[in-house]
Design a protein around this motif. Structure first.
Motif, PDB file in Angstrom:
ATOM      1  N   LYS A   5     -33.541 -44.739  -6.013  1.00 36.58           N
ATOM      2  CA  LYS A   5     -32.415 -43.943  -5.527  1.00 36.58           C
ATOM      3  C   LYS A   5     -31.549 -44.769  -4.590  1.00 36.58           C
ATOM      4  O   LYS A   5     -32.045 -45.324  -3.612  1.00 36.58           O
ATOM      5  CB  LYS A   5     -32.921 -42.690  -4.800  1.00 36.58           C
ATOM      6  CG  LYS A   5     -33.671 -41.748  -5.710  1.00 36.58           C
ATOM      7  CD  LYS A   5     -34.121 -40.443  -5.077  1.00 36.58           C
ATOM      8  CE  LYS A   5     -34.245 -40.424  -3.599  1.00 36.58           C
ATOM      9  NZ  LYS A   5     -34.794 -39.185  -3.049  1.00 36.58           N
ATOM     10  N   ALA A   7     -28.239 -44.638  -2.128  1.00 34.30           N
ATOM     11  CA  ALA A   7     -27.238 -43.869  -1.399  1.00 34.30           C
ATOM     12  C   ALA A   7     -25.959 -44.689  -1.362  1.00 34.30           C
ATOM     13  O   ALA A   7     -25.963 -45.842  -0.931  1.00 34.30           O
ATOM     14  CB  ALA A   7     -27.717 -43.567   0.016  1.00 34.30           C
ATOM     15  N   SER A  35     -30.532 -44.567  -9.834  1.00 36.17           N
ATOM     16  CA  SER A  35     -29.675 -43.381  -9.720  1.00 36.17           C
ATOM     17  C   SER A  35     -28.869 -43.510  -8.436  1.00 36.17           C
ATOM     18  O   SER A  35     -29.360 -44.035  -7.433  1.00 36.17           O
ATOM     19  CB  SER A  35     -30.505 -42.104  -9.724  1.00 36.17           C
ATOM     20  OG  SER A  35     -31.349 -42.043  -8.602  1.00 36.17           O
ATOM     21  N   GLU A  37     -26.403 -41.665  -5.535  1.00 39.09           N
ATOM     22  CA  GLU A  37     -25.966 -40.440  -4.878  1.00 39.09           C
ATOM     23  C   GLU A  37     -24.831 -40.780  -3.923  1.00 39.09           C
ATOM     24  O   GLU A  37     -25.026 -41.533  -2.969  1.00 39.09           O
ATOM     25  CB  GLU A  37     -27.110 -39.794  -4.090  1.00 39.09           C
ATOM     26  CG  GLU A  37     -26.667 -38.546  -3.360  1.00 39.09           C
ATOM     27  CD  GLU A  37     -27.749 -37.939  -2.473  1.00 39.09           C
ATOM     28  OE1 GLU A  37     -27.528 -36.818  -1.996  1.00 39.09           O
ATOM     29  OE2 GLU A  37     -28.787 -38.589  -2.253  1.00 39.09           O
ATOM     30  N   HIS A  38     -23.660 -40.213  -4.182  1.00 38.51           N
ATOM     31  CA  HIS A  38     -22.529 -40.413  -3.284  1.00 38.51           C
ATOM     32  C   HIS A  38     -22.736 -39.524  -2.069  1.00 38.51           C
ATOM     33  O   HIS A  38     -22.799 -38.296  -2.185  1.00 38.51           O
ATOM     34  CB  HIS A  38     -21.207 -40.073  -3.983  1.00 38.51           C
ATOM     35  CG  HIS A  38     -20.805 -41.092  -4.984  1.00 38.51           C
ATOM     36  ND1 HIS A  38     -19.513 -41.532  -5.117  1.00 38.51           N
ATOM     37  CD2 HIS A  38     -21.523 -41.791  -5.900  1.00 38.51           C
ATOM     38  CE1 HIS A  38     -19.459 -42.446  -6.066  1.00 38.51           C
ATOM     39  NE2 HIS A  38     -20.666 -42.604  -6.566  1.00 38.51           N
ATOM     40  N   GLN A  65     -30.418 -37.783   3.862  1.00 38.21           N
ATOM     41  CA  GLN A  65     -30.006 -38.436   2.618  1.00 38.21           C
ATOM     42  C   GLN A  65     -30.248 -39.939   2.689  1.00 38.21           C
ATOM     43  O   GLN A  65     -30.703 -40.544   1.716  1.00 38.21           O
ATOM     44  CB  GLN A  65     -28.531 -38.169   2.330  1.00 38.21           C
ATOM     45  CG  GLN A  65     -28.236 -36.767   1.870  1.00 38.21           C
ATOM     46  CD  GLN A  65     -26.753 -36.562   1.675  1.00 38.21           C
ATOM     47  OE1 GLN A  65     -25.986 -36.587   2.633  1.00 38.21           O
ATOM     48  NE2 GLN A  65     -26.340 -36.379   0.433  1.00 38.21           N
TER      49      GLN A  65
END
Length: 185
Positions: A5, A7, A35, A37-38, A65
């Motif tokens: 992930k 960020a 992946s 995430e904005h 986050q």
């Protein structure tokens, strides 16, 4: 290997941001195990040391986050030879109070796009200085200073210039290898 992930913090709030387009282009070039995430930073209050005793909900969400991410990607424009205030504010919020830095130890990379000939070189240098203090392991090379022109990258991240696609793929390949050095999945 389980998913990684990332960020993504974009320093531009503009709806048709060149830097958002650049981020999307990089995401399209990354392997499926990554992946992105904005992380929204446009709604955050200005950092105030009084928060250190009781963080407002949006600030707590930002910290969570960042903590949940395996890696970081910073995509910034250059405003007056430095990083935008909204990005600096997010960095301050997620790294405070002392001893609770959500960024510490995470691998990351910095990139940016601008219509200017020098891209975002000075903003990136300022950002790298801040990230060094925040204990982010930033990929040093290749540096990505994109001079944005019409047709270079569309709103969905499709790259319209072959040499740019090749350059960005090389960056992504190095970034993926860099992140995997730090992330044990």
């Amino acid at each position: 290997m389980a998913g990684i992930k990332v960020a993504v913090l974009i320093g531009s709030l503009r709806q048709d941001s060149f830097n958002r387009r650049l981020a999307r282009a990089v995401e399209r070039l990354a392997p499926a195990e990554f992946s992105f995430e904005h992380v929204q930073i446009d709604h955050l209050p200005f950092y105030d040391q009084d928060f250190d005793h009781e963080y407002p909900a949006p600030c707590g969400t930002l910290k969570a986050q960042i903590k949940a991410a395996d890696a970081l990607l910073f995509v910034t424009p250059e405003y007056n030879r430095s990083i935008p205030g909204v990005l600096k504010n997010a960095l301050d919020i997620a790294s405070r109070p002392y001893g609770t830095n959500a960024f510490a130890g995470k691998p990351g990379a910095v990139m940016g796009a601008s219509i200017g000939a020098t891209g975002t070189a000075l903003a990136q240098q300022h950002l790298r200085n801040v990230l060094a203090y925040l204990d982010v392991a930033v990929l040093a090379q290749p540096e990505v200073f994109v001079k944005f022109t019409d047709g270079l990258i569309d709103a969905d991240g499709h790259i319209g210039v072959e040499s740019t696609q090749k350059f960005l793929q090389g960056f992504v390949d190095k970034y993926v290898a860099w992140v995997k050095r730090f992330v044990a999945h």
